[in-house]
Design an enzyme around this catalytic site. Sequence first.
Site, PDB file in Angstrom:
ATOM      1  CB  SER A  68      -0.937  -0.039   1.116  1.00 42.86           C
ATOM      2  OG  SER A  68      -0.251  -0.315   2.384  1.00 42.86           O
ATOM      3  CG  HIS A 122      -4.121  -0.584  -1.973  1.00 40.57           C
ATOM      4  ND1 HIS A 122      -4.758   0.450  -1.951  1.00 40.57           N
ATOM      5  CD2 HIS A 122      -3.887  -1.375  -0.782  1.00 40.57           C
ATOM      6  CE1 HIS A 122      -4.326   0.649  -0.718  1.00 40.57           C
ATOM      7  NE2 HIS A 122      -3.782  -0.322  -0.023  1.00 40.57           N
ATOM      8  CE  LYS A 155      -7.397   0.817   1.401  1.00 40.22           C
ATOM      9  NZ  LYS A 155      -6.923  -0.359   2.221  1.00 40.22           N
TER      10      LYS A 155
HETATM   11  C1  PLP Z   1      -6.790  -0.377   3.630  1.00 38.14           C
HETATM   12  C2  PLP Z   1      -6.197  -1.580   3.915  1.00 38.14           C
HETATM   13  C3  PLP Z   1      -6.726  -2.503   4.996  1.00 38.14           C
HETATM   14  C4  PLP Z   1      -7.823  -2.060   5.702  1.00 38.14           C
HETATM   15  O1  PLP Z   1      -8.816  -1.980   5.138  1.00 38.14           O
HETATM   16  P1  PLP Z   1     -10.079  -1.124   5.859  1.00 38.14           P
HETATM   17  O2  PLP Z   1     -11.336  -1.729   5.227  1.00 38.14           O
HETATM   18  O3  PLP Z   1      -9.697   0.259   5.672  1.00 38.14           O
HETATM   19  O4  PLP Z   1     -10.111  -1.312   7.222  1.00 38.14           O
HETATM   20  C5  PLP Z   1      -6.231  -3.681   5.035  1.00 38.14           C
HETATM   21  N1  PLP Z   1      -5.003  -4.254   4.211  1.00 38.14           N
HETATM   22  C6  PLP Z   1      -4.626  -3.350   3.387  1.00 38.14           C
HETATM   23  C7  PLP Z   1      -3.525  -3.939   2.454  1.00 38.14           C
HETATM   24  C8  PLP Z   1      -5.210  -1.989   3.222  1.00 38.14           C
HETATM   25  O5  PLP Z   1      -4.489  -1.334   2.109  1.00 38.14           O
END
Ligand code: PLP
Length: 412
Positions: free
Chosen positions: A192, A220, A249
């Site tokens: 990320s 992602h 996302k």
């Molecule tokens: C954003 C993210 C999460 C957490 O997800 P949320 O729904 O925002 O709690 C978990 N793993 C990765 C790789 C992320 O980028």
Amino acid sequence: MPPVQPMETDRLDTRLRPQLERLRAADLYRVRRVVDGGHGVQMRVDGRACLNFCSNDYLGLATDPRVAEAARAALARDGTGSGASALISGHNREHRALEDELAAFVGRPRALLFSTGWAANLGVLRGLLGKHDVLVADELNHASLIDGGRLSGARYLRVGHGDVRGFDAALRVAQDEHPDALRLLVTDSVFSMDGDLAPLPELSRLCGERGAALMVDDAHGLGVLGARGQGACELLQVQPDIHVATLGKSLGCAGAFVAGSDTLVEFLVQRARSWVFSTAPPPAIAAAARTALRIVAGAEGVALRETLRAHIAYFREACAALGVPLMASQTAIQPLVIGAEARTLAISRALFERGYWIAAIRPPTVPRGTARLRITLTAAHTRAQIDGLVETLAGAWHDARMSAASPATAKA
Ligand SMILES: *Cc1c(COP(=O)(O)O)cnc(C)c1O
């Protein structure tokens, strides 16, 4: 009568205040900016109009009127809350339909819906692993995977970022020393803060050779990678045993899911504490995610991914032409490593004053000495907006380099 004030509050604050001071002195203090209205490309942030180049809304669906309309219709019909956890009385037809559609989309038998990706990762790792088990993890994995692994009490083998030989060695040790344990390799698919991809085919092969299960967090990748948008596992042609992805996302909603076998999902229903003991998400958010998923899976999704791919290539070429040294990422995450925290903050602030919002990412989110601007592109940006960003970014980057170089020059 005033409420009773516990005397310990002063003592607690006295403990906390110096820690806050230390963060501030180290340029690691975090503050929130307030957004008025939607979280699209054009935003109002602290009362100022700006262009957002740091969100994970890769396809622009967070402000898509069709997705919002699906939520509105479900709100009008079903109200707001689900009222209880899924096992008590909170499991709505919308949740069930979304789970079925997500499982079908990623090509797995079942999926289980969580309120957040954080909860999904904690629930899976804590639920599956005990203290006699072994977790093998990339050192740059998301914080929720690190915390879930620690919470599980399993032996934690941390491997250098993307180091296939390191993974092989760790899996070998795990197999030799814990032949009867559950051995699980867990990795982000797209990292990320770096934007690079895990070597999933190699890791999948190693897991097969060493008798380990594979868990991939595709937060992602879902929606943006692969011809059909199924994510990194489609792009790289792997099928992990445990497939996690999030809905906050590229789907522009909120929540997450874990996909896998029928047995895996049934096990999580019994044992994933962050799921069992948590109120089910609002049915309306599931309705919204279903609409977003239909867009992602349809012809429009193909076009959005193509636009995003073209934007990424265009942005990288434009930065290269102006001497802005981006990291070697091919995804929508295009970081520019600055190094020092103070300088990263200064560049971020300078960009904000010129109407571009790119948050400064600092430790502990990234390793010391690698503070960065985490620039993200979305299909909702326009070429003209990207042109403006590159020009402004190049100016701010070169200004910061000049001011960093001048004291050294004076000394020499
Ligand atoms: C954003 C993210 C999460 C957490 O997800 P949320 O729904 O925002 O709690 C978990 N793993 C990765 C790789 C992320 O980028």
